[in-house]
Design an enzyme around this catalytic site. Sequence first.
Site, PDB file in Angstrom:
ATOM      1  N   GLY A  81       0.838  -1.186   0.000  1.00  0.00           N
ATOM      2  CA  GLY A  81       0.000   0.000   0.000  1.00  0.00           C
ATOM      3  C   GLY A  81       0.879   1.244   0.000  1.00  0.00           C
ATOM      4  O   GLY A  81       2.051   1.194  -0.410  1.00  0.00           O
ATOM      5  N   SER A 110       1.794  -8.922  -2.072  1.00  0.00           N
ATOM      6  CA  SER A 110       0.563  -8.273  -1.634  1.00  0.00           C
ATOM      7  C   SER A 110      -0.597  -8.936  -2.360  1.00  0.00           C
ATOM      8  O   SER A 110      -0.391  -9.748  -3.265  1.00  0.00           O
ATOM      9  CB  SER A 110       0.583  -6.764  -1.922  1.00  0.00           C
ATOM     10  OG  SER A 110       0.594  -6.525  -3.310  1.00  0.00           O
ATOM     11  N   ARG A 121       0.722  -3.865  12.513  1.00  0.00           N
ATOM     12  CA  ARG A 121       0.000  -4.176  13.742  1.00  0.00           C
ATOM     13  C   ARG A 121       0.646  -5.396  14.391  1.00  0.00           C
ATOM     14  O   ARG A 121       1.097  -6.322  13.707  1.00  0.00           O
ATOM     15  CB  ARG A 121      -1.477  -4.471  13.464  1.00  0.00           C
ATOM     16  CG  ARG A 121      -2.330  -3.253  13.162  1.00  0.00           C
ATOM     17  CD  ARG A 121      -2.592  -2.422  14.415  1.00  0.00           C
ATOM     18  NE  ARG A 121      -3.632  -1.420  14.212  1.00  0.00           N
ATOM     19  CZ  ARG A 121      -3.417  -0.147  13.927  1.00  0.00           C
ATOM     20  NH1 ARG A 121      -2.164   0.280  13.788  1.00  0.00           N
ATOM     21  NH2 ARG A 121      -4.420   0.698  13.778  1.00  0.00           N
ATOM     22  N   ASP A 149       7.814  -1.874  16.173  1.00  0.00           N
ATOM     23  CA  ASP A 149       7.172  -0.630  16.614  1.00  0.00           C
ATOM     24  C   ASP A 149       5.772  -0.899  17.143  1.00  0.00           C
ATOM     25  O   ASP A 149       5.145  -0.009  17.693  1.00  0.00           O
ATOM     26  CB  ASP A 149       7.096   0.367  15.444  1.00  0.00           C
ATOM     27  CG  ASP A 149       6.577   1.732  15.881  1.00  0.00           C
ATOM     28  OD1 ASP A 149       7.035   2.236  16.928  1.00  0.00           O
ATOM     29  OD2 ASP A 149       5.701   2.293  15.183  1.00  0.00           O
ATOM     30  N   GLU A 163      -0.995  -3.649  23.143  1.00  0.00           N
ATOM     31  CA  GLU A 163      -0.320  -2.398  23.502  1.00  0.00           C
ATOM     32  C   GLU A 163      -1.073  -1.710  24.645  1.00  0.00           C
ATOM     33  O   GLU A 163      -2.296  -1.806  24.735  1.00  0.00           O
ATOM     34  CB  GLU A 163      -0.254  -1.480  22.276  1.00  0.00           C
ATOM     35  CG  GLU A 163       0.593  -2.071  21.173  1.00  0.00           C
ATOM     36  CD  GLU A 163       0.688  -1.178  19.936  1.00  0.00           C
ATOM     37  OE1 GLU A 163       0.043  -0.111  19.909  1.00  0.00           O
ATOM     38  OE2 GLU A 163       1.416  -1.553  19.008  1.00  0.00           O
ATOM     39  N   HIS A 173       5.239   2.322  19.266  1.00  0.00           N
ATOM     40  CA  HIS A 173       4.250   2.650  18.226  1.00  0.00           C
ATOM     41  C   HIS A 173       4.343   4.132  17.832  1.00  0.00           C
ATOM     42  O   HIS A 173       3.358   4.884  17.865  1.00  0.00           O
ATOM     43  CB  HIS A 173       2.831   2.320  18.703  1.00  0.00           C
ATOM     44  CG  HIS A 173       1.874   2.086  17.570  1.00  0.00           C
ATOM     45  ND1 HIS A 173       0.797   1.240  17.655  1.00  0.00           N
ATOM     46  CD2 HIS A 173       1.825   2.603  16.296  1.00  0.00           C
ATOM     47  CE1 HIS A 173       0.111   1.233  16.525  1.00  0.00           C
ATOM     48  NE2 HIS A 173       0.727   2.054  15.678  1.00  0.00           N
TER      49      HIS A 173
END
Length: 316
Positions: free
Chosen positions: A156, A177, A235, A259, A264, A282
Amino acid sequence: MPEKVLIYSRLPKSLTQRFADRFELLDSGGTPAHEVFPAEEVAQIRALITAGGTPLGADDMDRLPALGAIVCYGTGYDGVDLKAAAARNIVVGHSPGANAAAVADVALMLMLASVRRLTAADSYVRTGGWVEARPSPLLKPPPGLSGCKVGVYGMGEIGRKIAARVAAFETEVGYFSRTRHDDLPYQYLSSLDALAEWCTVLMIAVRAGAETTHIVDADLLKKIGPDGHVINISRGSVIDEGALLVALKDGIIAGAGLDVFETEPHAPDGLTSLQNVVVTPHIGGNTRESHVAMQACVVANLAAFFAGETLPYQVK
């Protein structure tokens, strides 16, 4: 009189001020609105702003009977039950691409830090290891980036920017993808397994969802190999964190840069205790420019909704 908008997730006041200049905000501080505001006020809420990863399901929507628009702050919308929203004629908007450059920058930062052992090198200097010439296995010469194969999972806006950036390091770039993009100069691999077997560094930039949950599992990590690295800026749910921990401890892969995490803000202690893991909280999209761009998308979506128009950045 300004329209009322619910701040559904817990968002810093500094990020919502731009919305307060345009709308009347009802900020629940992340607590369900019906526990904070009078029932008659909750019943009138037509639009809300949420962080894309915050769970927002059918029951939550039913507590807001007038709700017509869910606007996500950021690119992601994985926390929103899209089927439940559609069944209730609730439109969902987000901020596609608004933070793509910033997230891609952090992906590169994590890649360099992981491959070149930045945290281990930093600790070696700070703890006196360099001065004392102490042996350090983590500082043995690693493979360099020149000629390295970087596989981008998800092509993306963020994936494209990552690919363009890593290509500047004289790497080979491949990707997998759902859609093959013939306009891109990078090698297309036919499956995620094929990408993992081909690459040295796996960059995870795919959108989260049921079909990608724990898709990076023990078997896939073995395919990347003992010189390989995994970088995740999408994610945390995409990676099986238990399998990743074993792979890092047992030398199945060389390192990881993360990250994002599955739950979280709780990063697993097993991962944060390892020297071959680089972690950040993040922060991928956390730049001033990204927030300005994301806020502009939120305002545009809300303005269009209240004007009875199609959202310019509607999730489809």
